[in-house]
Write an enzyme that holds these catalytic residues in place. Structure first.
Site, mmCIF file in Angstrom:
data_model
loop_
_atom_site.group_PDB
_atom_site.id
_atom_site.type_symbol
_atom_site.label_atom_id
_atom_site.label_comp_id
_atom_site.label_asym_id
_atom_site.label_seq_id
_atom_site.Cartn_x
_atom_site.Cartn_y
_atom_site.Cartn_z
ATOM 1 N N TYR A 92 10.571 -4.696 -30.473
ATOM 2 C CA TYR A 92 10.143 -4.077 -29.214
ATOM 3 C C TYR A 92 11.383 -3.660 -28.434
ATOM 4 C CZ TYR A 92 8.326 -3.635 -24.467
ATOM 5 O OH TYR A 92 8.023 -3.175 -23.215
ATOM 6 N N HIS A 93 11.371 -2.446 -27.886
ATOM 7 C CA HIS A 93 12.548 -1.877 -27.221
ATOM 8 C C HIS A 93 12.449 -2.071 -25.714
ATOM 9 C CE1 HIS A 93 15.918 0.639 -26.378
ATOM 10 N NE2 HIS A 93 15.983 1.157 -27.590
#
Length: 324
Positions: A117-118
């Site tokens: 997840y960014h």
């Protein structure tokens, strides 16, 4: 004696210069919120940018002084990356109390694809890179958006960290050569337009699944707790900024923060290669595993205050256990 003389001198100076202490106190009360606002919006983000550029400058100096490489290894970047890894691990430990759970899931040999997840700023990846390099003796390769390679002053750091353009061919060849590769399907869009509810913004991206299948690679899902409380993207004018981004791919959304929140990276159970699984099924499975990590470990909606207090949970837990 010297201290007393100093205090006496300071009081005499204030008296002689007719400084009104009550007036100064009023000024401080008036401008204190503005000072804290400037600290939050500019000084703290600037600190991490200075750290990143310092890392790049160090790599540039190291590259030109490559006579040192014989003292480290045949790999010109080996010693530089070891040094940077120690510095980044120290910075993460002091500022965020950074930890990794599931580091043993990364094997010491063989290809691995980490899907993560960014956050608004991927500082958790820098910290993970340091941990994997120091404790698993492996270098994590990562792909990035094209605009990253146009940022002045970061070229040498990108070269040292093996950060490459996000193309199918580069990703596949990296895994086929037996390296560890990290990919964020959400990319810049998820970074800038995600929020403290931590919803994945992947659209229909399934390229990472196709890469894993064709290279016969294990996938490890990854999520970092409180990564959006550490650094946030401004939500003001988001609809307009989103429109501009979709048309131009320019990441013009301001970010702020670098708050000293507790950060823990969770590496989920590995998803092994299965020749019978399709790209669509594998992409959906990885997405569900990351969403499960978020559901289990992340407070939603995220709270900066609570995330900072998480730094003291260990102390409170130890105190409660002693009372019992």
């Amino acid at each position: 004696m010297i201290f007393n003389q100093g205090i006496y001198y300071l009081l005499t100076l204030l008296k002689c210069s007719n400084v009104d202490l009550i007036y100064l106190t009023w000024l401080w009360t008036l401008f204190k919120p503005l000072c804290f606002l400037l600290l939050t919006l500019f000084l703290l983000p600037a600190a991490i940018l200075i750290f990143i550029y310092s890392s790049s400058l160090f790599c540039l100096m190291y590259k030109h002084w490559n006579r040192l490489k014989s003292a480290y290894s045949d790999d010109v970047w080996y010693g530089a990356l070891k040094t940077l890894a120690i510095l980044w691990e120290l910075q993460g430990s002091i500022w965020h109390g950074y930890e990794v759970e599931g580091l043993e899931h990364i094997p010491t040999k063989g290809p691995v694809l980490i899907v993560f997840y960014h956050g608004a700023l991927p500082i958790d990846f820098y910290y993970l890179f340091a941990k994997v390099w120091l404790y698993r003796n492996r270098r994590v390769h990562v792909v990035a958006d094209k605009f990253v390679f146009k940022i002045p002053g970061l070229g040498t750091l990108l070269e040292a960290l093996k950060i490459e353009p996000a193309t199918f061919g580069i990703c596949k060849s990296t895994l086929e050569e037996g390296h560890v590769l990290a990919i964020s399907p959400g990319g810049v869009r998820e970074a800038l337009f995600g929020d403290h509810n931590y919803h994945l913004i992947w659209k229909e991206r399934r390229g990472f699944a196709k890469i894993a299948i064709e290279s016969k690679t294990t996938i490890i899902p990854m999520f970092t707790k409180n990564c959006r409380e550490a650094v946030r993207a401004l939500t003001f004018g988001r609809r307009l900024l989103r429109y501009i981004y979709e048309k131009t791919r320019l990441p013009i959304v301001p970010i702020y923060g670098m708050f000293p929140v507790k950060m823990i990276t969770y590496l989920g159970e590995p998803i092994p290669y299965d020749p019978n699984v399709t790209t669509e099924i594998l992409a959906s499975q990885v997405k569900k595993e990351i969403e499960k990590l978020i559901e289990i470990h992340q407070r939603r909606p995220g709270s900066i205050t609570q995330a900072i207090l998480d730094r003291f949970n260990c102390f409170f837990n130890e105190t409660n256990e002693k009372k019992k």
